[in-house]
Scaffold this active site. Structure first.
Site, mmCIF file in Angstrom:
data_model
loop_
_atom_site.group_PDB
_atom_site.id
_atom_site.type_symbol
_atom_site.label_atom_id
_atom_site.label_comp_id
_atom_site.label_asym_id
_atom_site.label_seq_id
_atom_site.Cartn_x
_atom_site.Cartn_y
_atom_site.Cartn_z
ATOM 1 N N MET A 31 42.169 37.973 35.272
ATOM 2 C CA MET A 31 41.111 36.996 34.986
ATOM 3 C C MET A 31 39.896 37.692 34.374
ATOM 4 S SD MET A 31 41.424 34.035 37.811
ATOM 5 C CE MET A 31 40.542 34.856 39.137
ATOM 6 N N GLY A 32 40.075 38.951 33.959
ATOM 7 C CA GLY A 32 39.002 39.647 33.261
ATOM 8 C C GLY A 32 37.973 40.271 34.188
ATOM 9 N N HIS A 38 42.233 46.933 37.839
ATOM 10 C CA HIS A 38 42.956 46.454 36.654
ATOM 11 C C HIS A 38 43.386 47.646 35.784
ATOM 12 C CE1 HIS A 38 40.022 43.023 37.412
ATOM 13 N NE2 HIS A 38 41.173 42.399 37.488
ATOM 14 N N GLY A 148 48.733 43.787 41.392
ATOM 15 C CA GLY A 148 48.145 44.646 42.416
ATOM 16 C C GLY A 148 48.526 44.192 43.818
ATOM 17 N N GLN A 154 50.076 36.944 46.653
ATOM 18 C CA GLN A 154 50.388 36.610 45.258
ATOM 19 C C GLN A 154 51.599 37.410 44.779
ATOM 20 O OE1 GLN A 154 47.289 36.101 42.111
ATOM 21 N NE2 GLN A 154 47.884 38.152 41.531
ATOM 22 N N LYS A 185 38.293 47.359 45.151
ATOM 23 C CA LYS A 185 37.644 46.918 43.907
ATOM 24 C C LYS A 185 38.005 45.463 43.649
ATOM 25 C CE LYS A 185 36.788 51.253 42.040
ATOM 26 N NZ LYS A 185 35.612 51.738 41.333
ATOM 27 N N ARG A 188 34.877 40.106 42.113
ATOM 28 C CA ARG A 188 33.934 39.338 42.952
ATOM 29 C C ARG A 188 32.922 40.243 43.665
ATOM 30 N NH1 ARG A 188 38.651 35.618 43.733
ATOM 31 N NH2 ARG A 188 37.996 33.644 42.810
#
Ligand code: AMP
Length: 283
Positions: A31-32, A38, A148, A154, A185, A188
């Site tokens: 989601m950037g 990431h 991750g 998820q 990390k 949010r």
């Protein structure tokens, strides 16, 4: 030169050329607001594949009505830099209207695995995730996709979905990347002020205490959870959403620790909901 592609057709055309030349394709959905978590996925993908596609898409259908869709942080320029530095070749950055041009009638539900943990608190969240990941898999058609362990539920849901629906994609789970003081990390984390940022270390500190109890052969889940709750409640800025110990594969709650488990928590620090976890395996 990294390519930034906004249109599905253009991405398909570009990837078709690579595939024709027998290039393998790795895919990192995000989601950037990219950080080292990431980056570790992107780096691994670019080590293991000829071409790495990173998607940056804040997916509206995985956000509940009172969640942070509008204020979710965005910074494409910085994301581009992180993606390039870690070996990505393409950023897929579609508009919401490109991904959802009309009202969606088709959704992917991975039953049972979406009931516990975050699923119990974020109704419809994993349906939104499974649906967008299915769409992205169909668009990118990668050989491998990288997720991750930070989002352990998820990852379990995507793995099961890929098995159930026969996606010909290898799903690779990557270790959680943390700040020096242990905080996982997360995009949010940028919501936290300094005081909250310090308070946020309570998640990892509590996970470490839980691990210690399990290492010391404590098997009674209630005892462990009671300790964890008490520990988190000592932090005035923290409010527990859930702390749970579940079977690592079925994600069902367990009362006694005998087999491989996932210890997972979601804790509000101020208004920011943070998650963290570890898995514990016995062989
Ligand atoms: P997000 O942009 O939050 O949707 O995350 C995109 C991917 O990066 C997901 O597979 C996450 O699990 C993964 N990810 C996020 N934070 C971390 C982290 N701290 N360590 C490893 N992977 C992460």
């Amino acid at each position: 030169m990294i390519k930034i592609i906004e249109k599905i057709d253009e991405l398909r055309k570009t990837l078709k050329e690579y595939r024709k030349n027998n290039k393998t394709i790795g895919f990192v959905p995000t989601m950037g607001y990219l950080h080292e978590g990431h980056a570790s996925l992107i780096k691994r993908s670019s080590n293991e594949n000829d071409i790495t596609v990173v998607s940056i898409f804040v997916n509206p259908i995985q956000f509940g009505p009172n969640e942070d869709l509008d204020k979710y942080p965005r910074d494409l320029e910085r994301d581009k830099k992180v993606a390039v530095e870690n070996g990505a070749n393409i950023i897929f950055h579609p508009k919401v209207s490109e991904m959802y041009p009309e009202k969606l009638y088709t959704f992917v539900n991975v039953e049972n695995l979406d009931k516990e943990l975050c699923g119990a608190k974020r109704e419809g969240h994993f349906q939104g995730v499974a649906t967008v990941v299915t769409k992205l898999f169909n668009i990118v058609n990668p050989d491998r996709a990288y997720f991750g362990k930070k989002d352990a539920q998820q990852l379990a849901i995507i793995k099961k979905m890929v098995k159930d629906l026969n996606f010909d994609i290898e799903i690779i789970g990557c270790e959680i990347v943390r700040e020096e003081d242990g905080l996982a990390k997360s995009s949010r984390n940028s919501y936290l002020n300094q005081e909250e940022r310090e308070a946020a270390t309570i998640l990892k500190k509590t996970l470490d205490k839980i691990r210690e109890m399990i290492d010391n052969k404590e098997t009674n889940v209630k005892k462990i959870i009671d300790m964890a709750v008490e520990n988190i409640e000592k932090e005035p800025l923290a409010k527990i959403d859930y702390v749970e110990i579940v079977d690592l594969y079925t994600l069902e709650k367990v009362e006694e620790i005998k087999n491989d488990i996932l210890v997972a928590m979601a804790v509000y620090i101020g208004k920011t909901r943070l998650i963290d976890n570890f898995d514990y395996k016995f062989n």
